[in-house]
Design an enzyme around this catalytic site. Structure first.
Site, PDB file in Angstrom:
ATOM      1  N   HIS A   9       1.288  -1.374   9.000  1.00  0.00           N
ATOM      2  CA  HIS A   9       0.570  -0.723   8.225  1.00  0.00           C
ATOM      3  C   HIS A   9      -0.475  -0.624   8.006  1.00  0.00           C
ATOM      4  O   HIS A   9      -1.513  -0.774   8.653  1.00  0.00           O
ATOM      5  CB  HIS A   9       0.779  -2.443   7.440  1.00  0.00           C
ATOM      6  CG  HIS A   9       0.955  -1.807   5.205  1.00  0.00           C
ATOM      7  ND1 HIS A   9       1.698  -1.459   5.211  1.00  0.00           N
ATOM      8  CD2 HIS A   9      -0.061  -2.369   4.752  1.00  0.00           C
ATOM      9  CE1 HIS A   9       1.607  -1.058   3.682  1.00  0.00           C
ATOM     10  NE2 HIS A   9       0.518  -2.104   3.411  1.00  0.00           N
ATOM     11  N   CYS A  29       2.380   4.416   3.744  1.00  0.00           N
ATOM     12  CA  CYS A  29       0.877   4.149   3.752  1.00  0.00           C
ATOM     13  C   CYS A  29      -0.193   5.039   4.483  1.00  0.00           C
ATOM     14  O   CYS A  29      -1.366   4.917   3.711  1.00  0.00           O
ATOM     15  CB  CYS A  29       1.270   1.982   4.229  1.00  0.00           C
ATOM     16  SG  CYS A  29       1.971   2.735   6.172  1.00  0.00           S
ATOM     17  N   ASN A  60      -4.624  -2.890  -0.517  1.00  0.00           N
ATOM     18  CA  ASN A  60      -2.754  -2.459  -0.521  1.00  0.00           C
ATOM     19  C   ASN A  60      -2.862  -1.206  -1.453  1.00  0.00           C
ATOM     20  O   ASN A  60      -3.915  -0.677  -1.934  1.00  0.00           O
ATOM     21  CB  ASN A  60      -2.002  -3.506  -0.342  1.00  0.00           C
ATOM     22  CG  ASN A  60      -0.825  -3.363   0.420  1.00  0.00           C
ATOM     23  OD1 ASN A  60      -0.523  -2.405   1.348  1.00  0.00           O
ATOM     24  ND2 ASN A  60      -0.158  -4.391   0.304  1.00  0.00           N
TER      25      ASN A  60
END
Length: 324
Positions: free
Chosen positions: A269, A137, A289
């Site tokens: 994240h 990520c 995201n």
């Protein structure tokens, strides 16, 4: 006499029929849920080789379904729903995050404050990407910032390679986590190549970078916990941020503005903050995201903007990057 017994028999018959119906509903509910589960398997491209595996996954799905129903009955400003996390164990879902808590060493930059009411940079960005079950990520969060910085500097949107960062950024740990500022340190001296030249595999391999299109010049830290400074920096461009996503509130998000103070704030994240606005009287951040466009609303989530660490800790590690 039969005449006297009739009301009692009727009563028993009625009770039996109610019990019979109840049993029928008890049998029906799982069948309905199994059908729903089969639809979910089809939608997510899942298949299970054994009966045991099927039953194990169905049980996770059933518990998730209960939690979704309970949560959506609470009249929140957001809803949750089934997605790829519905059948995952906690250990499996952890593979979809990959940023570690760290100190913000940079002194925050002061951004000239003006609240534009709303900002939305999505039209200046690539389609939402998908990191898969690799804890990369950090590479996607960093690259979203870099791509938009290049758009501001040059006017063109390039699709830059996250895989190059996964393979080559030695301060980071490939699929086992990293941080956007480490990725940018690498990109100061190694230009980022295009995804078409260095495609994403979702595994760490040996570095094969050569050439490249975009180098990073610098980055600015945004004042932690400040809504007005986050808005001010977003007026310039996309922020690379970190938050807590290894929790059901975030993972199962479906629509609306996530405003759950029970969401943890321990970050795990990296994502990108791409705008702000107001929905039904609630100020929110628009967050991009890297779990594909099937997650959330087309790959995005709206998170309520409150002073402090923020919902899911989203206002503690925010940076605006610039490219050469």
């Amino acid at each position: 006499s039969l005449h006297d017994a009739l009301p009692i028999l009727m009563h028993f018959a009625k009770a039996a029929s109610i019990l019979g119906f109840q049993n029928m509903f008890h049998q029906e509910a799982p069948r309905e849920l199994h059908e729903q589960f089969h639809g979910h398997m089809e939608a997510e491209g899942l298949s299970y080789g054994t009966r045991d595996e099927y039953e194990f996954r169905f049980e996770i799905y059933r518990k998730t379904d209960e939690w979704i129903t309970e949560t959506n009955m609470q009249n929140n400003s957001w809803t949750v729903g089934h997605n790829m996390f519905s059948t995952m164990t906690e250990a499996e879902s952890k593979k979809w995050v990959g940023t570690t808590q760290q100190e913000m060493v940079e002194e925050p930059t002061h951004f000239e404050e003006s609240d534009n009411g709303s900002v939305d940079w999505r039209s200046q960005m690539n389609a939402v990407k998908n990191q898969g079950g690799c804890g990369s990520c950090w590479a996607f969060g960093a690259t979203a910032g870099t791509e938009h910085a290049h758009k501001r500097a040059s006017g063109s949107v390039l699709n830059l390679s996250e895989q190059q960062l996964v393979d080559c950024s030695t301060m980071d740990h490939g699929c086992n986590g990293g941080f956007h500022t480490n990725a940018w340190s690498y990109l100061r001296s190694h230009p980022q190549m295009l995804t078409s030249q260095y495609p994403y595999t979702g595994r760490q391999g040996s570095c094969r970078a050569s050439g490249g299109s975009v180098t990073v010049s610098t980055w600015s830290a945004v004042s932690r916990g400040s809504v007005s400074q986050h808005k001010a920096s977003l007026n310039t461009g996309v922020l690379s941020i970190a938050l807590a996503a290894g929790n059901r509130q975030f993972q199962m998000y479906r629509s609306g503005v996530l405003d759950d103070s029970a969401c943890p704030t321990q970050i795990d994240h990296a994502v990108a903050m791409v705008g702000y606005g107001n929905e039904s009287g609630k100020d929110y951040w628009l967050v991009r995201n890297s779990w594909g466009s099937g997650w959330g609303v087309g790959g995005y989530i709206k998170i309520a903007a409150h002073e402090g660490a923020g919902i899911c800790g989203c206002q503690n590690y925010s940076y605006l990057v610039s490219t050469n």
